[in-house]
Design a protein around this motif. Structure first.
Motif, PDB file in Angstrom:
ATOM      1  N   VAL A   1     -24.441   4.924  10.953  1.00  0.00           N
ATOM      2  CA  VAL A   1     -22.929   4.704  10.501  1.00  0.00           C
ATOM      3  C   VAL A   1     -22.507   4.445  12.427  1.00  0.00           C
ATOM      4  N   ILE A   2     -21.759   3.605  12.549  1.00  0.00           N
ATOM      5  CA  ILE A   2     -20.570   2.266  13.140  1.00  0.00           C
ATOM      6  C   ILE A   2     -19.836   3.214  12.771  1.00  0.00           C
ATOM      7  N   ILE A   3     -18.554   3.886  13.566  1.00  0.00           N
ATOM      8  CA  ILE A   3     -17.240   4.345  13.859  1.00  0.00           C
ATOM      9  C   ILE A   3     -16.339   3.603  14.604  1.00  0.00           C
ATOM     10  N   GLY A   4     -15.348   2.793  14.052  1.00  0.00           N
ATOM     11  CA  GLY A   4     -14.629   2.555  13.929  1.00  0.00           C
ATOM     12  C   GLY A   4     -13.243   2.982  14.653  1.00  0.00           C
ATOM     13  N   ALA A   5     -12.791   2.763  16.200  1.00  0.00           N
ATOM     14  CA  ALA A   5     -11.863   4.225  16.303  1.00  0.00           C
ATOM     15  C   ALA A   5     -11.333   3.170  17.429  1.00  0.00           C
ATOM     16  N   ARG A   6      -9.962   4.383  17.555  1.00  0.00           N
ATOM     17  CA  ARG A   6      -9.151   3.253  18.525  1.00  0.00           C
ATOM     18  C   ARG A   6      -9.560   3.965  20.063  1.00  0.00           C
ATOM     19  N   ASN A   7      -8.967   6.392  19.581  1.00  0.00           N
ATOM     20  CA  ASN A   7      -9.472   6.734  20.516  1.00  0.00           C
ATOM     21  C   ASN A   7     -11.274   6.515  20.514  1.00  0.00           C
ATOM     22  N   LEU A   8     -11.147   6.515  21.457  1.00  0.00           N
ATOM     23  CA  LEU A   8     -12.799   6.806  21.960  1.00  0.00           C
ATOM     24  C   LEU A   8     -13.015   7.883  22.372  1.00  0.00           C
ATOM     25  N   GLU A   9     -12.466   8.853  22.610  1.00  0.00           N
ATOM     26  CA  GLU A   9     -12.583  10.186  23.900  1.00  0.00           C
ATOM     27  C   GLU A   9     -12.607  10.891  21.697  1.00  0.00           C
ATOM     28  N   ALA A  10     -12.252  10.959  20.912  1.00  0.00           N
ATOM     29  CA  ALA A  10     -12.102  11.830  20.151  1.00  0.00           C
ATOM     30  C   ALA A  10     -12.884  11.474  18.956  1.00  0.00           C
ATOM     31  N   ALA A  11     -12.950  10.056  19.142  1.00  0.00           N
ATOM     32  CA  ALA A  11     -14.483   9.794  17.610  1.00  0.00           C
ATOM     33  C   ALA A  11     -15.890   9.884  18.557  1.00  0.00           C
ATOM     34  N   ASN A  12     -15.936   9.961  19.964  1.00  0.00           N
ATOM     35  CA  ASN A  12     -17.271  10.144  20.600  1.00  0.00           C
ATOM     36  C   ASN A  12     -17.419  12.086  20.362  1.00  0.00           C
ATOM     37  N   GLY A  13     -16.310  12.430  20.223  1.00  0.00           N
ATOM     38  CA  GLY A  13     -16.010  13.622  20.058  1.00  0.00           C
ATOM     39  C   GLY A  13     -16.747  14.605  18.205  1.00  0.00           C
ATOM     40  N   VAL A  14     -16.628  13.363  17.536  1.00  0.00           N
ATOM     41  CA  VAL A  14     -16.498  13.324  15.937  1.00  0.00           C
ATOM     42  C   VAL A  14     -18.614  13.237  15.943  1.00  0.00           C
ATOM     43  N   LYS A  15     -19.261  11.924  16.757  1.00  0.00           N
ATOM     44  CA  LYS A  15     -20.560  11.646  17.138  1.00  0.00           C
ATOM     45  C   LYS A  15     -21.295  13.000  17.755  1.00  0.00           C
ATOM     46  N   GLN A  16     -20.169  13.584  18.644  1.00  0.00           N
ATOM     47  CA  GLN A  16     -21.270  14.513  19.405  1.00  0.00           C
ATOM     48  C   GLN A  16     -21.350  15.897  18.317  1.00  0.00           C
ATOM     49  N   ASN A  17     -20.510  16.182  17.495  1.00  0.00           N
ATOM     50  CA  ASN A  17     -20.635  16.943  16.438  1.00  0.00           C
ATOM     51  C   ASN A  17     -21.582  16.979  15.508  1.00  0.00           C
ATOM     52  N   ILE A  18     -21.873  15.779  15.185  1.00  0.00           N
ATOM     53  CA  ILE A  18     -22.104  14.917  13.946  1.00  0.00           C
ATOM     54  C   ILE A  18     -23.809  14.993  14.725  1.00  0.00           C
ATOM     55  N   LEU A  19     -23.966  14.914  16.303  1.00  0.00           N
ATOM     56  CA  LEU A  19     -25.340  15.181  16.538  1.00  0.00           C
ATOM     57  C   LEU A  19     -25.860  16.919  16.313  1.00  0.00           C
ATOM     58  N   GLN A  20     -24.538  17.597  16.793  1.00  0.00           N
ATOM     59  CA  GLN A  20     -24.968  19.300  16.829  1.00  0.00           C
ATOM     60  C   GLN A  20     -25.620  19.087  15.542  1.00  0.00           C
ATOM     61  N   SER A  21     -24.653  19.471  14.342  1.00  0.00           N
ATOM     62  CA  SER A  21     -25.502  19.816  13.339  1.00  0.00           C
ATOM     63  C   SER A  21     -26.558  18.528  12.209  1.00  0.00           C
ATOM     64  N   THR A  22     -26.760  17.447  12.839  1.00  0.00           N
ATOM     65  CA  THR A  22     -27.988  16.530  12.533  1.00  0.00           C
ATOM     66  C   THR A  22     -28.500  15.821  13.710  1.00  0.00           C
ATOM     67  N   PRO A  23     -29.208  16.701  14.070  1.00  0.00           N
ATOM     68  CA  PRO A  23     -30.009  15.976  15.714  1.00  0.00           C
ATOM     69  C   PRO A  23     -30.311  14.315  15.415  1.00  0.00           C
TER      70      PRO A  23
END
Ligand SMILES: NC(=O)c1ccc[n+]([C@@H]2O[C@H](COP(=O)([O-])OP(=O)(O)OC[C@H]3O[C@@H](n4cnc5c(N)ncnc54)[C@H](OP(=O)(O)O)[C@@H]3O)[C@@H](O)[C@H]2O)c1
Length: 319
Positions: free
Chosen positions: A60-82
């Motif tokens: 998955v590649i997330i295209g986002a302008r708010n990189l902080e929020a998008a990286n937060g989403v990425k961290q949440n995903i990695l937490q639930s699916t390492p």
């Protein structure tokens, strides 16, 4: 029919309905051979779509302008699916320069691309012109995605040809496409501040998302490309989308509370259309609650779709 199904949650012909979640509609699907780009994956429906796609194994590649929020989403995903393969890449859809830079970065990596989910959106903002001089809702919701899709289209086609796996493009539209200016698209007054109406301008941009998918589907079919293009209404979901019009959205929500969904339900239709094997070869259609729906006369107007395509081409060439 649509509102009845939305309110009751009774499944439609697909076997899914308004209460189905993104996880439910993708259960048992192995997407580990797919690469997916999702715009606006830093919040709301896009974030849940990214999580679900990653859960099913997609890159998955997330295209986002708010990189902080998008990286937060990425961290949440990695937490639930390492084991998730998820990345963030900067994308400001209202800037054609940024869209081109995003596409160049992606294409320079020579990755495959199977699915493009044009999800990002802005709603009911006050009149504003983008840096390219285009009304902001039209620029963000339609023109940015039109350009992005064009830039990535060869990659989608060549990936489908090499792998034999159908490529898919999903445009997030809205039932709000019904509330647009007279004639659907204001070709001659796109950037007219004096007659701007924030609700109509949003509806216009969401109609454009449908017409874009329809015209693209037609062109892809004519070429014989193994890539489909469809549009979806995700339902009514409380997300950050209402930020420009909190009072209106609160009243709407109170008046239509029975129709509202949670975010996992709101991401279901995008995920269904992007991944479900039963939609193989289905293109140029509009979906709501994971079932095909009829759009308005404007949404089915082929001449309007063609005219919008021509205007969009002009608007992306002139920058
Ligand atoms: N929620 C609903 O009830 C509903 C109903 C019908 C259709 N939709 C459609 O569903 C899609 C997703 O909306 P949502 O409800 O999930 O809203 P949301 O939570 O506000 O998410 C929208 C996403 O789009 C991004 N975005 C907005 N403008 C952008 C720009 N110029 N460049 C790049 N990214 C931008 C936002 O990023 P920032 O956080 O940086 O702003 C955010 O990540 C939209 O296309 C919307 O029209 C939603």
């Amino acid at each position: 029919m649509g509102y009845f199904r939305e309110a009751t949650g009774i499944p439609g012909p697909s076997g899914f309905g308004s209460k189905s979640t993104a996880e439910q509609v993708t259960e048992g699907i192995d997407a580990s051979d797919r690469t997916v780009i999702i715009t606006g994956g830093s919040s709301g429906i896009g974030a849940e779509t990214a999580r679900t796609m990653a859960l099913r194994g997609a890159h998955v590649i997330i295209g986002a302008r708010n990189l902080e929020a998008a990286n937060g989403v990425k961290q949440n995903i990695l937490q639930s699916t390492p084991s998730a393969k998820v990345e963030v890449s900067e994308l400001e859809l209202s800037s054609q320069k940024s869209v081109r830079a995003f596409a160049d970065r992606f294409l320079s990596r020579n990755l495959p691309l199977n699915i493009l989910i044009n999800n990002a959106g802005v709603m009911y903002c006050p009149f504003q012109l983008s840096e390219d001089g285009i009304e902001m809702q039209f620029a963000t919701n339609h023109i940015g995605h039109f350009l992005l899709t064009n830039l990535l289209l060869e990659k989608l086609k060549s990936t489908a040809q090499k792998t034999g796996t159908e490529g898919r493009i999903v445009n997030l539209s809205s039932a709000a496409h019904m509330t647009t200016y007279r004639g659907g698209i204001r070709f001659d007054k796109l950037n007219d501040k004096s007659t701007y109406n924030d609700k109509m301008a949003y509806g216009q941009s969401k109609l454009a998302n449908i017409l874009h998918a329809n015209e693209l589907a037609k062109r892809l079919k004519e070429e014989g490309a193994n890539v489909t293009a469809n549009s979806v209404h995700p339902g009514l979901i409380q997300t950050n989308l209402g930020r420009h019009s909190p009072v209106f959205v609160t009243i709407l929500r109170a008046a239509t509370s029975i129709l509202w969904k949670n975010i996992p339900q709101g991401a279901a239709t995008s995920c269904y259309v992007a991944l479900h094997p039963s939609l193989k070869g289905v293109s140029g259609k509009y979906f709501a609650d994971c079932n095909e729906e009829k759009t308005t006369a404007n949404g089915r107007n082929e001449e309007l779709a063609k005219k919008l395509w021509e205007l969009s081409e002009k608007l992306v060439k002139s920058t």
